[in-house]
Design a protein around this motif. Structure first.
Motif, PDB file in Angstrom:
ATOM      1  N   GLU A  76       0.819  -1.210   0.000  1.00 20.53           N
ATOM      2  CA  GLU A  76       0.000   0.000   0.000  1.00 20.53           C
ATOM      3  C   GLU A  76       0.852   1.258   0.000  1.00 20.53           C
ATOM      4  OE1 GLU A  76      -3.263  -0.232   2.759  1.00 20.53           O
ATOM      5  OE2 GLU A  76      -3.984  -2.067   1.781  1.00 20.53           O
ATOM      6  N   GLU A  77       1.967   1.193   0.730  1.00 16.64           N
ATOM      7  CA  GLU A  77       2.918   2.316   0.739  1.00 16.64           C
ATOM      8  C   GLU A  77       3.433   2.552  -0.684  1.00 16.64           C
ATOM      9  OE1 GLU A  77       5.630   2.100   4.303  1.00 16.64           O
ATOM     10  OE2 GLU A  77       7.136   2.339   2.731  1.00 16.64           O
ATOM     11  N   ALA A  78       3.752   1.466  -1.385  1.00 18.62           N
ATOM     12  CA  ALA A  78       4.268   1.589  -2.759  1.00 18.62           C
ATOM     13  C   ALA A  78       3.201   2.181  -3.681  1.00 18.62           C
ATOM     14  CB  ALA A  78       4.726   0.225  -3.277  1.00 18.62           C
ATOM     15  N   ARG A  79       1.962   1.711  -3.526  1.00 19.62           N
ATOM     16  CA  ARG A  79       0.875   2.220  -4.379  1.00 19.62           C
ATOM     17  C   ARG A  79       0.564   3.679  -4.084  1.00 19.62           C
ATOM     18  NH1 ARG A  79      -2.675  -3.303  -4.103  1.00 19.62           N
ATOM     19  NH2 ARG A  79      -1.780  -4.273  -5.962  1.00 19.62           N
ATOM     20  N   ASP A  80       0.781   4.087  -2.838  1.00 15.22           N
ATOM     21  CA  ASP A  80       0.554   5.494  -2.469  1.00 15.22           C
ATOM     22  C   ASP A  80       1.690   6.395  -2.934  1.00 15.22           C
ATOM     23  OD1 ASP A  80      -1.797   4.910  -1.210  1.00 15.22           O
ATOM     24  OD2 ASP A  80      -0.941   4.864   0.820  1.00 15.22           O
ATOM     25  N   SER A  81       2.884   5.821  -3.129  1.00 18.34           N
ATOM     26  CA  SER A  81       4.071   6.650  -3.367  1.00 18.34           C
ATOM     27  C   SER A  81       4.509   6.706  -4.828  1.00 18.34           C
ATOM     28  CB  SER A  81       5.251   6.116  -2.536  1.00 18.34           C
ATOM     29  OG  SER A  81       4.894   6.000  -1.175  1.00 18.34           O
ATOM     30  N   TYR A  82       4.065   5.748  -5.655  1.00 13.24           N
ATOM     31  CA  TYR A  82       4.541   5.669  -7.042  1.00 13.24           C
ATOM     32  C   TYR A  82       3.364   5.469  -7.996  1.00 13.24           C
ATOM     33  CZ  TYR A  82       8.922   5.116  -4.584  1.00 13.24           C
ATOM     34  OH  TYR A  82       9.975   5.328  -3.744  1.00 13.24           O
ATOM     35  N   ALA A  83       3.586   5.812  -9.263  1.00  7.97           N
ATOM     36  CA  ALA A  83       2.555   5.611 -10.281  1.00  7.97           C
ATOM     37  C   ALA A  83       2.182   4.130 -10.333  1.00  7.97           C
ATOM     38  CB  ALA A  83       3.071   6.076 -11.639  1.00  7.97           C
ATOM     39  N   GLU A  84       0.895   3.851 -10.451  1.00 12.03           N
ATOM     40  CA  GLU A  84       0.460   2.450 -10.327  1.00 12.03           C
ATOM     41  C   GLU A  84       1.066   1.547 -11.394  1.00 12.03           C
ATOM     42  OE1 GLU A  84      -3.680   1.408 -10.873  1.00 12.03           O
ATOM     43  OE2 GLU A  84      -4.014   3.161 -12.136  1.00 12.03           O
ATOM     44  N   GLU A  85       1.350   2.125 -12.580  1.00 10.51           N
ATOM     45  CA  GLU A  85       1.876   1.284 -13.666  1.00 10.51           C
ATOM     46  C   GLU A  85       3.329   0.854 -13.452  1.00 10.51           C
ATOM     47  OE1 GLU A  85       0.624   4.329 -13.984  1.00 10.51           O
ATOM     48  OE2 GLU A  85       1.938   5.612 -15.180  1.00 10.51           O
TER      49      GLU A  85
END
Ligand code: ADP
Ligand code: MN
Length: 179
Positions: free
Chosen positions: A137-146
């Motif tokens: 979730e941290e990654a999805r919040d911090s970087y473009a989803e693609e």
């Protein structure tokens, strides 16, 4: 201050995930397969004292984020790195072309953490982190989803598959970004 964007001739990859999911092993193998440079951020923090001391409750370092980013910037800017760390929201978004989140099933992760000699508090904290998908979730919040890719890391077979995928992705990136 805000650093300008520089072109990269090789990509930067972040490999993140709960402790024990296989970041360091996968990063080492992927570095070997691609010629990119593995940066073990935890080791760097210790070696260069990029922390504000030890959190005695969890027996882990309290990061000095600003010092760490300053230390890494020069190396990361030109590209060509595989950055290995259990957290991903402290880095500038612009650093990475691919963010891999390694995932491990509970029954597989628990003995890996025990095998490291972690105390039960630290084991439980990390198990909860993995169950709650905190890093994903941290990654999805911090970087473009693609650019965020979740990969299973339960077995050596899966690890080898993940390394092959990373290698193929790097080769494609180099093709897409040549000339
Ligand atoms: P991390 O850097 O994420 O904390 P490590 O790469 O240090 O994880 O791996 C922790 C332990 O689990 C090591 O003993 C490693 O060999 C083992 N391990 C990690 N990933 C796998 C996997 N996909 N299959 C089998 N063993 C693994
Ligand atoms: Mn590691």
């Amino acid at each position: 201050g805000v650093a300008p964007h520089y072109p990269r001739y090789r990509p930067n990859i972040l490999i993140t995930g709960t402790p024990g999911t296989g970041k360091t092993t996968t990063s080492e193998m992927a570095a070997e397969a691609t010629g990119l440079t593995h940066i073990n951020v935890g080791d760097l923090v210790k070696a260069k004292s990029l922390h504000e001391g030890l959190d005695t409750e969890f027996n882990s370092y309290i990061l000095d984020d600003d010092k760490l980013i300053d230390e890494m910037e020069e190396v990361v800017r030109p590209g060509g790195n595989i950055v290995d760390f259990h957290s991903c929201d402290i880095f500038p978004e612009r650093w990475f072309d691919l963010v891999i989140v390694l995932r491990t099933d509970n029954g597989v992760l628990y003995p890996r953490l025990e095998g490291r000699g972690y105390n039960s508090k630290k084991i439980n904290e990390n198990m909860e982190c993995e169950i709650m998908q905190v890093v994903l979730e941290e990654a999805r919040d911090s970087y473009a989803e693609e650019i965020v890719v979740e990969l299973q890391s339960n077995s050596l077979e899966e690890m080898e598959e993940n390394v092959s995928r990373i290698k193929a992705w790097v080769e494609q990136w180099l093709k897409d970004n040549s000339n």
